[in-house]
Motif scaffolding. Structure first.
Motif, short mmCIF file in Angstrom:
data_model
loop_
_atom_site.label_atom_id
_atom_site.label_comp_id
_atom_site.label_asym_id
_atom_site.label_seq_id
_atom_site.Cartn_x
_atom_site.Cartn_y
_atom_site.Cartn_z
N ILE A 151 13.01 -14.72 -24.08
CA ILE A 151 11.96 -15.59 -23.53
C ILE A 151 11.28 -14.82 -22.40
CG2 ILE A 151 11.48 -17.74 -22.32
CD1 ILE A 151 13.95 -18.94 -23.71
N PRO A 152 9.98 -14.53 -22.53
CA PRO A 152 9.33 -13.70 -21.50
C PRO A 152 9.11 -14.45 -20.20
CG PRO A 152 7.74 -14.39 -23.16
CD PRO A 152 9.08 -14.90 -23.62
N ALA A 153 9.02 -13.69 -19.13
CA ALA A 153 8.60 -14.23 -17.83
C ALA A 153 7.16 -13.78 -17.61
CB ALA A 153 9.49 -13.70 -16.72
N PHE A 154 6.40 -14.60 -16.91
CA PHE A 154 5.00 -14.24 -16.68
C PHE A 154 4.65 -14.01 -15.21
CE2 PHE A 154 5.14 -15.96 -20.91
CZ PHE A 154 4.37 -15.05 -21.60
N TYR A 155 5.68 -14.21 -14.32
CA TYR A 155 5.40 -13.98 -12.89
C TYR A 155 5.12 -12.50 -12.60
CZ TYR A 155 10.54 -13.48 -13.29
OH TYR A 155 11.82 -13.14 -13.70
N ASN A 156 5.49 -11.62 -13.52
CA ASN A 156 5.24 -10.19 -13.31
C ASN A 156 3.95 -9.70 -13.98
OD1 ASN A 156 7.51 -9.76 -11.82
ND2 ASN A 156 8.80 -9.38 -13.59
#
Ligand SMILES: Cc1cc2nc3c(=O)[nH]c(=O)nc-3n(C[C@H](O)[C@H](O)[C@H](O)COP(=O)(O)O)c2cc1C
Length: 189
Positions: A151-156
């Motif tokens: 599940i990807p993170a998008f804060y980066n």
């Protein structure tokens, strides 16, 4: 320098590229020894989803086994290792492990990893998840397996598919206490 021995099972869920990325990164780490098994459907998905051949993925590992080789050393608890990762993990393999149905080498090596109370990391891939899938994953989490879904993170602010894959590989390596900085970490806002 302490050598870490890692077992990697690749199954026929979508996302073979996660396994390739992990193997590539581990290949560049001199203190990691990898033991690789691909299921029949992992080999099919490798061809469907990537430009890699079985030969090329095999060359990224130190040892490669056939999934039908129940006599391989990783099938035994006497083979000491520092963790097994199943990436990506199909719901069929997750079900087999949850019920101790060790009819291939990936299932047997996972069964042994559980009985020896060693680290087991599962990267499940299916969507949507049914109650059957969730119950099997819950059962495995309760007995100590770590579930790390892709599940990807998008804060980066990922800018490429490789950025998303790097994040997943970082999560797996972090879980194995393997020092890495493949993605930016959240450092407070
Ligand atoms: C292109 C393709 C994509 C698939 N993706 C998934 C998936 O994301 N998750 C899953 O659980 N099964 C998926 N499957 C089905 C599994 O490959 C199938 O259940 C197989 O029996 C799994 O066996 P294995 O765990 O021994 O590899 C996919 C099959 C194909 C052909």
């Amino acid at each position: 320098m302490t050598m870490k021995r890692i077992v990697i099972g690749v199954t026929g869920a979508s996302g073979t590229i996660y396994a390739i990325d992990l193997l590539k990164k581990m290949h560049d780490m001199p203190d990691i020894e990898t033991h690789l098994v691909l299921s029949t459907w992992a080999k099919k998905n490798l061809a469907l989803e990537t430009d890699y051949s079985f030969q090329e993925i095999s060359e990224l590992a130190d040892y490669v086994y056939s999934n039908s080789d129940q006599g391989a050393k990783i099938a035994s608890g006497s083979f000491l290792h520092d963790g097994m990762i199943i990436v990506p993990a199909s719901m069929k393999t997750v079900a087999g492990i949850a019920y101790g149905f060790a009819d291939n080498l990936i299932g047997r090596a996972a069964d042994v990893t559980i009985k020896e109370q060693r680290k087991l990391i599962i990267v499940p891939r299916e969507s949507p998840l049914s109650v059957i899938h969730l119950e099997n994953l819950t059962k495995l989490a309760k007995i100590g397996a770590q579930i790390i879904p892709p599940i990807p993170a998008f804060y980066n602010h990922p800018a490429s598919i490789q950025d998303l894959i790097d994040h997943q590989t970082m999560k797996i390596l972090d879980s194995l206490h393997i020092t890495n900085d493949y993605d930016k970490r959240w450092d407070g806002d």
